[in-house]
Design a protein around this motif. Structure first.
Motif, short mmCIF file in Angstrom:
data_model
loop_
_atom_site.label_atom_id
_atom_site.label_comp_id
_atom_site.label_asym_id
_atom_site.label_seq_id
_atom_site.Cartn_x
_atom_site.Cartn_y
_atom_site.Cartn_z
N THR A 2 -46.19 107.06 19.57
CA THR A 2 -47.32 107.95 19.82
C THR A 2 -48.12 107.40 21.00
N VAL A 3 -48.33 108.25 22.00
CA VAL A 3 -49.05 107.83 23.21
C VAL A 3 -50.37 108.59 23.28
N ARG A 4 -51.45 107.88 23.24
CA ARG A 4 -52.79 108.45 23.40
C ARG A 4 -53.04 108.62 24.90
N ILE A 5 -53.33 109.85 25.33
CA ILE A 5 -53.56 110.13 26.74
C ILE A 5 -55.02 110.50 26.96
N ILE A 6 -55.69 109.75 27.81
CA ILE A 6 -57.06 110.06 28.20
C ILE A 6 -56.99 110.76 29.56
N TYR A 7 -57.27 112.05 29.55
CA TYR A 7 -57.16 112.86 30.76
C TYR A 7 -58.55 113.17 31.29
N ILE A 24 -46.29 114.65 30.08
CA ILE A 24 -46.10 115.02 28.67
C ILE A 24 -44.67 115.52 28.43
N GLU A 25 -44.13 116.28 29.38
CA GLU A 25 -42.74 116.74 29.26
C GLU A 25 -41.79 115.56 29.18
N GLY A 26 -42.03 114.55 30.01
CA GLY A 26 -41.20 113.35 29.97
C GLY A 26 -41.29 112.62 28.65
N LEU A 27 -42.50 112.52 28.12
CA LEU A 27 -42.67 111.89 26.81
C LEU A 27 -41.87 112.63 25.74
N ALA A 28 -41.94 113.96 25.78
CA ALA A 28 -41.23 114.77 24.79
C ALA A 28 -39.72 114.60 24.92
N GLU A 29 -39.24 114.52 26.16
CA GLU A 29 -37.80 114.33 26.39
C GLU A 29 -37.31 113.01 25.80
N ALA A 30 -38.20 112.01 25.77
CA ALA A 30 -37.83 110.71 25.22
C ALA A 30 -38.12 110.61 23.72
N GLY A 31 -38.63 111.68 23.14
CA GLY A 31 -38.90 111.68 21.70
C GLY A 31 -40.25 111.10 21.32
N HIS A 32 -41.16 110.97 22.29
CA HIS A 32 -42.49 110.45 22.02
C HIS A 32 -43.46 111.58 21.71
N GLU A 33 -44.53 111.25 21.04
CA GLU A 33 -45.58 112.22 20.71
C GLU A 33 -46.80 111.96 21.59
N ALA A 34 -47.34 113.01 22.22
CA ALA A 34 -48.52 112.89 23.07
C ALA A 34 -49.76 113.34 22.30
N ASP A 35 -50.78 112.51 22.33
CA ASP A 35 -52.07 112.82 21.72
C ASP A 35 -53.09 112.83 22.86
N VAL A 36 -53.45 114.04 23.32
CA VAL A 36 -54.26 114.17 24.54
C VAL A 36 -55.74 114.34 24.23
N ASN A 77 -56.08 103.16 17.70
CA ASN A 77 -55.40 102.33 16.71
C ASN A 77 -54.32 103.08 15.94
N ARG A 78 -54.31 104.41 16.04
CA ARG A 78 -53.21 105.18 15.46
C ARG A 78 -52.03 105.30 16.43
N SER A 79 -52.23 104.85 17.65
CA SER A 79 -51.23 105.04 18.70
C SER A 79 -50.45 103.76 18.98
N ASP A 80 -49.33 103.93 19.66
CA ASP A 80 -48.52 102.79 20.09
C ASP A 80 -48.71 102.49 21.57
N GLY A 81 -49.08 103.53 22.32
CA GLY A 81 -49.29 103.38 23.75
C GLY A 81 -50.52 104.14 24.20
N LEU A 82 -50.99 103.82 25.40
CA LEU A 82 -52.18 104.44 25.95
C LEU A 82 -51.93 104.78 27.41
N ALA A 83 -52.31 106.00 27.81
CA ALA A 83 -52.14 106.42 29.20
C ALA A 83 -53.42 107.08 29.69
N PHE A 84 -53.69 106.89 30.97
CA PHE A 84 -54.85 107.51 31.61
C PHE A 84 -54.35 108.34 32.79
N VAL A 85 -54.78 109.60 32.86
CA VAL A 85 -54.37 110.50 33.95
C VAL A 85 -55.63 111.03 34.60
N PHE A 86 -55.78 110.82 35.91
CA PHE A 86 -57.05 111.13 36.58
C PHE A 86 -56.87 111.08 38.10
N PRO A 87 -57.85 111.61 38.85
CA PRO A 87 -57.84 111.47 40.31
C PRO A 87 -58.62 110.22 40.73
#
Length: 214
Positions: A2-7, A24-36, A77-87
Motif C-alpha cells: 500500500t502506497v500513501r500518495i500525498i498529492y 497510479i497506473e504503474g502501481l496498479a500494474e505491479a499489484g500495489h494499492e494507491a491511497d491518495v 502507519n497503515r502504508s508500506d510506502g510513501l510518495a509525494f507528487v507536486f510541482p
C-alpha cells in the motif's frame, strides 16, 4: 504494497495531475494499492498553530496532536510506502506541502521519543530514539519542474533538493528513498510537449518498479 500518495497541485488541469495518474497506473500494474491524499481538495490546513508549536518546541507529550494530523499519521502507519507528487515552486515543495511536513512530522511520531503520559522529555536530548512512525519500505518524490533537468543539475539545485528531501525529511524513516524531477515542463518551452509522453512513461515505470520488494 500500500502506497500513501500525498498529492499537491492547485489545478486539476496540469501535467502534474497526469503524472499522478500515470504513477497510479504503474502501481496498479505491479499489484500495489494507491491511497491518495489530495491536499488542495481535502482542505488540509498547513498552518502550525501556537499550541502545535508549543508541543514541538517544548517536546511536550502531554499535548495531543490535532485530529487532522492524527488521521494523516495513522494513514502513513497503515502504508508500506510513501510518495509525494507536486510541482517545484521556488526550488522546493509548494507551501501547502511544506505545511504538511511542519504539522505531520511531529515530535513523538517522526522524531524524538515519547515520554510517559503527563511528563515532558528534556530538551537536551530531543532526538533520543524515534517513536510512533513505522519505518516505511520506500519513499519517493515525483516533481514537475519548469526548468530543464540539465539546468537544475548544473546549478546544484538537484543536489540541494536531495539533501533536504531525502537526508532531512525522509532520512531513516524509509529503508529506500529517491526523487524524480520531470524537467522542462514550463509552458513557454517547446520541450514541454515533446517530453510529455516520456515523462508520463517514466512516472508509470516508477509506479511499477520503485515499490517492488527487493
Amino acid at each position: 504494497m500500500t502506497v500513501r500518495i500525498i498529492y499537491c497541485h492547485p489545478s486539476d488541469d496540469s501535467l502534474t495531475r497526469e503524472l499522478l495518474d500515470s504513477f497510479i497506473e504503474g502501481l496498479a500494474e505491479a499489484g500495489h494499492e494507491a491511497d491518495v491524499c489530495d491536499l488542495y481538495r481535502s482542505g488540509f490546513n498547513p498552518l502550525l498553530s501556537a499550541a502545535e508549536y508549543r508541543r514541538e518546541a517544548w517536546y511536550d507529550g502531554s499535548l495531543s496532536v490535532p485530529p487532522d494530523v492524527a488521521l494523516q499519521q495513522e494513514a502513513i502507519n497503515r502504508s508500506d510506502g510513501l510518495a509525494f507528487v507536486f510541482p517545484l515552486f521556488w526550488t522546493d515543495v509548494p507551501a501547502l506541502l511544506k505545511g504538511w511536513f511542519d504539522r505531520v512530522w511531529t515530535w513523538g511520531f517522526a522524531y524524538g521519543s515519547s515520554p510517559l503520559p503527563g511528563t515532558k522529555q528534556s530538551a537536551a536530548q530531543p532526538n533520543a530514539g524515534r517513536r510512533g512512525m513505522k519505518t516505511l519500505k520506500r519513499a519517493l518524490y515525483l516533481c514537475s519542474a519548469g526548468n530543464p533537468l540539465s539546468v537544475l543539475e548544473e546549478t546544484g539545485k538537484t543536489e540541494a533538493l536531495g539533501k533536504i528531501w531525502l537526508d532531512d525529511r525522509i532520512n531513516d524513516r524509509a529503508e529506500t528513498s529517491g526523487f524524480i524531477v520531470f524537467g522542462g515542463t514550463s509552458r513557454e518551452l517547446e520541450s514541454r510537449e515533446s517530453l510529455r509522453d516520456a515523462h508520463l512513461e517514466q512516472a508509470r515505470k516508477a509506479g511499477r518498479e520503485f515499490f517492488q520488494a527487493q
